[in-house]
Design a protein around this motif. Structure first.
Motif, mmCIF file in Angstrom:
data_model
loop_
_atom_site.group_PDB
_atom_site.id
_atom_site.type_symbol
_atom_site.label_atom_id
_atom_site.label_comp_id
_atom_site.label_asym_id
_atom_site.label_seq_id
_atom_site.Cartn_x
_atom_site.Cartn_y
_atom_site.Cartn_z
ATOM 1 N N ASP A 120 0.877 -1.162 0.000
ATOM 2 C CA ASP A 120 0.000 0.000 0.000
ATOM 3 C C ASP A 120 0.916 1.214 0.000
ATOM 4 O O ASP A 120 1.952 1.208 0.675
ATOM 5 C CB ASP A 120 -0.873 0.041 1.250
ATOM 6 C CG ASP A 120 -1.774 -1.177 1.376
ATOM 7 O OD1 ASP A 120 -2.277 -1.641 0.343
ATOM 8 O OD2 ASP A 120 -1.968 -1.654 2.508
ATOM 9 N N LEU A 121 0.543 2.235 -0.755
ATOM 10 C CA LEU A 121 1.410 3.412 -0.814
ATOM 11 C C LEU A 121 0.619 4.687 -0.990
ATOM 12 O O LEU A 121 -0.548 4.664 -1.385
ATOM 13 C CB LEU A 121 2.447 3.265 -1.928
ATOM 14 C CG LEU A 121 1.949 3.088 -3.361
ATOM 15 C CD1 LEU A 121 1.650 4.435 -4.014
ATOM 16 C CD2 LEU A 121 2.948 2.328 -4.170
ATOM 17 N N ALA A 122 1.275 5.788 -0.674
ATOM 18 C CA ALA A 122 0.731 7.128 -0.888
ATOM 19 C C ALA A 122 1.769 7.908 -1.672
ATOM 20 O O ALA A 122 2.975 7.737 -1.480
ATOM 21 C CB ALA A 122 0.437 7.811 0.436
ATOM 22 N N GLY A 123 1.308 8.761 -2.581
ATOM 23 C CA GLY A 123 2.236 9.546 -3.378
ATOM 24 C C GLY A 123 1.526 10.646 -4.138
ATOM 25 O O GLY A 123 0.422 11.048 -3.780
ATOM 26 N N HIS A 124 2.176 11.118 -5.185
ATOM 27 C CA HIS A 124 1.607 12.170 -6.021
ATOM 28 C C HIS A 124 2.002 11.923 -7.478
ATOM 29 O O HIS A 124 2.958 11.212 -7.759
ATOM 30 C CB HIS A 124 2.044 13.557 -5.555
ATOM 31 C CG HIS A 124 3.524 13.773 -5.600
ATOM 32 N ND1 HIS A 124 4.389 13.337 -4.605
ATOM 33 C CD2 HIS A 124 4.314 14.373 -6.522
ATOM 34 C CE1 HIS A 124 5.622 13.670 -4.914
ATOM 35 N NE2 HIS A 124 5.616 14.303 -6.084
#
Length: 94
Positions: free
Chosen positions: A66-70
């Motif tokens: 699972d990841l968060a980014g832009h």
């Protein structure tokens, strides 16, 4: 209306084709793809999309993350034609 600048991406999926690079300063950059489930087609077969990602560090050993980014849009030239590719810059891996 206020000038809202929002650019957030949260993804869960399977890592494929990770490629690590080391900069001259010794930092690791990992380019990889992620297989994302997109539901089923009219015949009931699972559909997937493949997303390009870049992480400034080493990936965990897990195959699913699972990841968060832009998002960023990168340009490159191939066969004298300028092309664009959307990439997720990973800010955090859970």
């Amino acid at each position: 209306m206020a000038n809202l600048q929002k650019n957030f991406v949260n993804l869960s999926g399977y890592i494929y084709n990770p490629q690590e690079f080391t900069t001259k300063s010794g930092k690791t950059i990992t380019k990889f793809g992620m297989k994302i489930w997109c539901g089923k087609d009219k015949d009931g077969q699972s559909k997937y999309d493949f997303i390009n990602l870049k992480y400034f560090g080493k990936l965990p050993e897990a195959k699913e993350i699972d990841l968060a980014g832009h998002l960023i849009v990168e340009s490159y030239v191939k066969d004298n034609v300028t092309r664009k590719m959307t990439t997720v810059i990973v800010d955090k891996i859970a």
